[in-house]
Design a protein around this motif. Structure first.
Motif, PDB file in Angstrom:
ATOM      1  N   VAL A 178       3.078   9.477  -6.511  1.00 56.79           N
ATOM      2  CA  VAL A 178       3.179  11.345  -5.855  1.00 56.79           C
ATOM      3  C   VAL A 178       4.154  11.216  -6.486  1.00 56.79           C
ATOM      4  O   VAL A 178       4.187  12.467  -7.259  1.00 56.79           O
ATOM      5  CB  VAL A 178       2.894  11.110  -4.266  1.00 56.79           C
ATOM      6  CG1 VAL A 178       3.788  12.503  -4.474  1.00 56.79           C
ATOM      7  CG2 VAL A 178       2.022  10.887  -3.542  1.00 56.79           C
ATOM      8  N   VAL A 179       5.235  10.235  -7.156  1.00 56.06           N
ATOM      9  CA  VAL A 179       6.247  11.087  -7.579  1.00 56.06           C
ATOM     10  C   VAL A 179       6.579  10.206  -9.201  1.00 56.06           C
ATOM     11  O   VAL A 179       7.249  10.472 -10.102  1.00 56.06           O
ATOM     12  CB  VAL A 179       7.831  10.127  -6.908  1.00 56.06           C
ATOM     13  CG1 VAL A 179       7.549  10.177  -5.233  1.00 56.06           C
ATOM     14  CG2 VAL A 179       7.878   8.202  -6.987  1.00 56.06           C
ATOM     15  N   ASP A 180       6.095   9.006  -9.596  1.00 60.06           N
ATOM     16  CA  ASP A 180       5.251   9.145 -10.427  1.00 60.06           C
ATOM     17  C   ASP A 180       4.607  10.813 -11.842  1.00 60.06           C
ATOM     18  O   ASP A 180       3.736  10.926 -11.433  1.00 60.06           O
ATOM     19  CB  ASP A 180       4.736   7.860 -11.380  1.00 60.06           C
ATOM     20  CG  ASP A 180       4.915   7.221 -12.640  1.00 60.06           C
ATOM     21  OD1 ASP A 180       5.657   8.565 -14.062  1.00 60.06           O
ATOM     22  OD2 ASP A 180       4.724   6.522 -12.510  1.00 60.06           O
ATOM     23  N   PRO A 181       5.550  11.204 -12.628  1.00 64.45           N
ATOM     24  CA  PRO A 181       4.987  12.505 -13.335  1.00 64.45           C
ATOM     25  C   PRO A 181       4.100  12.059 -14.778  1.00 64.45           C
ATOM     26  O   PRO A 181       2.975  12.932 -14.665  1.00 64.45           O
ATOM     27  CB  PRO A 181       6.097  13.473 -14.293  1.00 64.45           C
ATOM     28  CG  PRO A 181       7.228  13.039 -13.196  1.00 64.45           C
ATOM     29  CD  PRO A 181       6.809  11.210 -12.952  1.00 64.45           C
ATOM     30  N   LYS A 182       3.190  10.657 -14.509  1.00 66.40           N
ATOM     31  CA  LYS A 182       2.716  10.401 -15.570  1.00 66.40           C
ATOM     32  C   LYS A 182       1.532  10.421 -14.872  1.00 66.40           C
ATOM     33  O   LYS A 182       0.042   9.992 -15.215  1.00 66.40           O
ATOM     34  CB  LYS A 182       3.153   9.503 -16.635  1.00 66.40           C
ATOM     35  CG  LYS A 182       3.722   9.278 -16.903  1.00 66.40           C
ATOM     36  CD  LYS A 182       4.806   8.075 -17.641  1.00 66.40           C
ATOM     37  CE  LYS A 182       5.735   8.567 -19.087  1.00 66.40           C
ATOM     38  NZ  LYS A 182       5.939   7.211 -19.944  1.00 66.40           N
ATOM     39  N   LYS A 183       1.571  10.082 -13.250  1.00 68.26           N
ATOM     40  CA  LYS A 183       0.243   9.963 -13.175  1.00 68.26           C
ATOM     41  C   LYS A 183      -0.870  11.413 -12.995  1.00 68.26           C
ATOM     42  O   LYS A 183       0.313  12.291 -12.980  1.00 68.26           O
ATOM     43  CB  LYS A 183       1.081   9.677 -11.082  1.00 68.26           C
ATOM     44  CG  LYS A 183       0.773   8.131 -11.291  1.00 68.26           C
ATOM     45  CD  LYS A 183      -0.117   6.223 -11.674  1.00 68.26           C
ATOM     46  CE  LYS A 183       0.416   5.306 -11.172  1.00 68.26           C
ATOM     47  NZ  LYS A 183      -0.711   4.657 -11.938  1.00 68.26           N
ATOM     48  N   GLU A 184      -1.105  11.485 -11.843  1.00 68.95           N
ATOM     49  CA  GLU A 184      -1.953  12.767 -11.992  1.00 68.95           C
ATOM     50  C   GLU A 184      -2.232  14.125 -11.066  1.00 68.95           C
ATOM     51  O   GLU A 184      -2.668  14.863 -11.185  1.00 68.95           O
ATOM     52  CB  GLU A 184      -3.914  12.876 -11.761  1.00 68.95           C
ATOM     53  CG  GLU A 184      -4.119  12.004 -13.252  1.00 68.95           C
ATOM     54  CD  GLU A 184      -6.122  11.560 -12.773  1.00 68.95           C
ATOM     55  OE1 GLU A 184      -6.305  12.120 -11.805  1.00 68.95           O
ATOM     56  OE2 GLU A 184      -6.314  10.904 -13.537  1.00 68.95           O
ATOM     57  N   GLN A 200       1.402  -1.568   0.086  1.00 70.20           N
ATOM     58  CA  GLN A 200       0.087   0.434  -0.051  1.00 70.20           C
ATOM     59  C   GLN A 200       0.539   0.938   0.439  1.00 70.20           C
ATOM     60  O   GLN A 200       0.937   2.119  -1.075  1.00 70.20           O
ATOM     61  CB  GLN A 200      -0.710  -0.224   1.256  1.00 70.20           C
ATOM     62  CG  GLN A 200      -1.992   1.192   1.627  1.00 70.20           C
ATOM     63  CD  GLN A 200      -2.483   1.260   2.666  1.00 70.20           C
ATOM     64  OE1 GLN A 200      -2.966   0.718   3.968  1.00 70.20           O
ATOM     65  NE2 GLN A 200      -3.392   2.046   2.805  1.00 70.20           N
ATOM     66  N   ALA A 201       2.097   1.231   0.721  1.00 64.57           N
ATOM     67  CA  ALA A 201       2.860   2.284   1.364  1.00 64.57           C
ATOM     68  C   ALA A 201       3.534   2.871  -0.492  1.00 64.57           C
ATOM     69  O   ALA A 201       3.551   4.233  -0.945  1.00 64.57           O
ATOM     70  CB  ALA A 201       3.862   2.417   1.864  1.00 64.57           C
ATOM     71  N   ILE A 202       4.443   1.818  -1.191  1.00 65.39           N
ATOM     72  CA  ILE A 202       4.714   1.911  -1.978  1.00 65.39           C
ATOM     73  C   ILE A 202       3.861   2.013  -3.392  1.00 65.39           C
ATOM     74  O   ILE A 202       4.425   3.198  -4.162  1.00 65.39           O
ATOM     75  CB  ILE A 202       5.345   0.559  -2.520  1.00 65.39           C
ATOM     76  CG1 ILE A 202       6.777   1.360  -3.878  1.00 65.39           C
ATOM     77  CG2 ILE A 202       5.038  -0.643  -3.427  1.00 65.39           C
ATOM     78  CD1 ILE A 202       7.351   2.156  -3.215  1.00 65.39           C
ATOM     79  N   THR A 203       1.927   1.686  -3.563  1.00 65.11           N
ATOM     80  CA  THR A 203       1.762   2.380  -4.064  1.00 65.11           C
ATOM     81  C   THR A 203       1.627   3.714  -4.125  1.00 65.11           C
ATOM     82  O   THR A 203       1.180   4.401  -5.830  1.00 65.11           O
ATOM     83  CB  THR A 203       0.155   1.376  -4.085  1.00 65.11           C
ATOM     84  OG1 THR A 203       0.219  -0.326  -4.203  1.00 65.11           O
ATOM     85  CG2 THR A 203      -0.670   1.686  -4.929  1.00 65.11           C
ATOM     86  N   GLU A 204       1.045   3.966  -2.799  1.00 64.57           N
ATOM     87  CA  GLU A 204       0.485   6.178  -3.110  1.00 64.57           C
ATOM     88  C   GLU A 204       2.294   6.228  -2.801  1.00 64.57           C
ATOM     89  O   GLU A 204       1.791   7.406  -3.783  1.00 64.57           O
ATOM     90  CB  GLU A 204       0.445   6.045  -1.414  1.00 64.57           C
ATOM     91  CG  GLU A 204      -0.749   5.408  -0.887  1.00 64.57           C
ATOM     92  CD  GLU A 204      -1.767   5.690   0.787  1.00 64.57           C
ATOM     93  OE1 GLU A 204      -1.654   6.664   0.798  1.00 64.57           O
ATOM     94  OE2 GLU A 204      -2.686   4.696   0.888  1.00 64.57           O
ATOM     95  N   ILE A 205       3.266   5.986  -2.899  1.00 63.75           N
ATOM     96  CA  ILE A 205       4.725   6.560  -2.917  1.00 63.75           C
ATOM     97  C   ILE A 205       4.397   7.471  -5.008  1.00 63.75           C
ATOM     98  O   ILE A 205       5.316   7.969  -4.900  1.00 63.75           O
ATOM     99  CB  ILE A 205       5.244   5.720  -2.795  1.00 63.75           C
ATOM    100  CG1 ILE A 205       5.541   6.190  -0.924  1.00 63.75           C
ATOM    101  CG2 ILE A 205       7.365   6.473  -2.964  1.00 63.75           C
ATOM    102  CD1 ILE A 205       6.716   5.195   0.074  1.00 63.75           C
ATOM    103  N   ILE A 206       4.703   6.057  -5.150  1.00 66.04           N
ATOM    104  CA  ILE A 206       4.505   6.187  -6.964  1.00 66.04           C
ATOM    105  C   ILE A 206       3.338   6.518  -6.655  1.00 66.04           C
ATOM    106  O   ILE A 206       4.004   7.551  -8.540  1.00 66.04           O
ATOM    107  CB  ILE A 206       4.236   4.574  -7.515  1.00 66.04           C
ATOM    108  CG1 ILE A 206       5.391   3.871  -7.125  1.00 66.04           C
ATOM    109  CG2 ILE A 206       4.277   5.349  -8.992  1.00 66.04           C
ATOM    110  CD1 ILE A 206       5.367   2.101  -7.363  1.00 66.04           C
TER     111      ILE A 206
END
Length: 486
Positions: free
Chosen positions: A262-268, A254-260
């Motif tokens: 936030v840090v992936d520019p392709k996310k919203e 769950q933690a790494i999913t939420e971190i990703i």
């Protein structure tokens, strides 16, 4: 295939925006340095023991006398970095852990049954070399510093290592994070999203290791190079930093999913930081000195922010006036750069005539580019005002030594040297460093000016004992990270 990846990240010198850069409503000018922090990653052949099923990491940092091993393992439920025979270091551990997690996310597969070696090395400027030269029986001069062995390791491992304020932890985390991601993935650092993802991961890892959310200008400079920087809102990282324990290098699914997210520019998820390219004009030179007295930056910042909160009207007026002066400095530097590009002969002639004269005589010089001369005078006068206002702010905030009297005397003497445009205390100020911006028509003349400033620093006297040691760096013209793969 056995590969080697080397990634270096520059240090930083914040020349305008001290304290203001902590507030997202203000910006600062940060110069990246030619002195860099290096991470070298090599695949290890003939792995004898990967029975763990994960990734074995041999880590070496000769300058810090570090040598040990980690094991990284991940599954559908999360991941963990185990220390086999290594002292805890949250900067190294969090950078490795989350860079590997991001690498697995980008690849869509786990990193298993592999072994790598990681070597961390920093250019000598990141740490005070004064005592090292003395221990070698050498005079403390710029020439001897330049001739000191690269990545110098003192033979006595018990000798304390003193930083020079170039942002070594941010450079190390950015270099290490980048090297791991680039070694294990096909991420393109020249792609806007690729570099920004590395920037965000490094910001997260650095804040996590520090245990607080700083302004981030140091990591941004390490990633992108010299720039005008405006920070991101603290809420961006607050939510994901709560999901993990920086002293216990592991994460849940769950933690790494939420971190990703936030840090992936392709996310919203939107980051609101800003950086725009800035660099010194041609034949302007960054010259920095390590002053053998340290400052406690966190406590200085706390006192200033406390004063700001208790005096909202006065502090806002003061910060806005400093902001306007900072903007003037930036604008005038850009005018000089434009003139250098459009009228190179006039530009060189102007520097030739001005660098041999005290600033008090520049106004009277004729047959030069008036735009360059006027811009230089405006920068100099604006910077003198900036220094006065920052010094005043420190005096109001429980006498925080932003520009203590010792530094004022040193900076005034530095600015009195022919060929010096401005001099100041970088970042939050204090006793531990000064910077200057020098100019001359060519490299040979720049060296002459540097020698004059070095002599001034060497002969500096104050009521208390004070040693001023030049660093060998200049501004880096490389835009942040440098990558080698072979």
């Amino acid at each position: 295939m056995n590969r080697t990846t080397i990634v270096s990240a520059p240090g930083k010198v914040l020349i305008t925006g001290g304290y203001l850069v902590l507030d997202p409503d203000y910006s600062g000018l940060v110069l990246s340095t030619s002195s860099r922090f290096y991470t070298t990653i090599k695949d290890v052949k003939n792995v004898e023991n990967t029975s763990c099923g994960g990734l074995v990491i041999d880590l070496h940092s000769p300058q810090f006398y570090l040598s040990g091993q980690y094991v990284y393992e991940s599954s559908e439920n999360g991941g963990e970095l185990k220390l086999v025979n290594m002292n805890k270091n949250p900067y190294i551990e969090n950078a490795i852990l989350y860079a590997l997690a991001i690498s697995e996310y980008l690849n869509g597969s786990k990193i298993q049954n592999r072994k790598i070696s990681i070597t961390l090395q920093a250019d000598n400027d990141f740490y005070s070399q004064r005592q090292n030269l003395i221990d070698l029986g050498k005079e403390v001069t710029l020439e001897n510093l330049e001739n000191l062995e690269k990545f110098y390791v003192h033979p006595d491992s018990n000798k304390p290592i003193q930083k020079t304020g170039l942002g070594s932890s941010a450079s190390m985390v950015t270099s290490l994070t980048s090297a791991i991601i680039l070694h294990f993935t096909g991420l393109d650092i020249n792609d806007e999203n690729g570099r920004e993802m590395i920037h965000r991961v490094a910001q997260f890892c650095h804040c996590l290791a520090q245990g607080k959310i700083g302004s981030g200008f140091d990591v941004s400079a390490a990633t992108y190079g010299s720039q005008r920087y405006k920070r991101f809102g603290t809420s961006i990282l607050e939510s994901i930093m709560k999901l993990v324990d920086p002293s216990d290098p592991k994460y849940s699914k769950q933690a790494i999913t939420e971190i990703i997210n936030v840090v992936d520019p392709k996310k919203e998820f939107v980051w609101d930081n800003e950086n725009s390219t800035f660099e010194l004009p041609p034949n302007f030179h960054l010259f920095v000195a390590d002053v053998a007295q340290g400052s406690n930056t966190p406590s200085m910042v706390r006192c200033v922010l406390k004063w700001k909160e208790q005096n909202p009207t006065e502090s806002t007026e003061l910060w806005n006036s400093i902001r306007d002066l900072n903007n003037t400095v930036e604008e005038q530097f850009k005018i000089i750069s434009k003139q250098a590009k459009e009228f190179p002969s006039d530009y060189e002639n102007t520097l030739q005539k001005l660098y041999q004269l005290p600033a008090s005589e520049w106004e009277e010089v004729e047959s030069v580019s008036s735009k360059v001369k006027d811009a230089m005078l405006t920068i100099r006068n604006s910077f003198i005002e900036i220094r006065k206002k920052l010094k005043y702010m420190g005096e109001q905030a429980e006498n925080v030594p932003i520009e203590p009297n010792q530094q004022t005397k040193l900076l005034d003497e530095t600015m009195a040297t022919n060929g010096c445009l401005i001099a100041g205390v970088p970042g939050a100020g204090g006793y531990d460093a000064v910077f200057s911006i020098l100019f001359a028509p060519n490299e040979e003349s720049i060296q002459t000016v540097k020698n004059q400033v070095e002599t001034s620093w060497k002969n500096f006297k104050y009521e208390t004992e004070c040693f001023v040691t030049p660093l060998i760096l200049n501004e880096s013209k490389t835009k942040g990270l440098e990558v080698q793969r072979f």
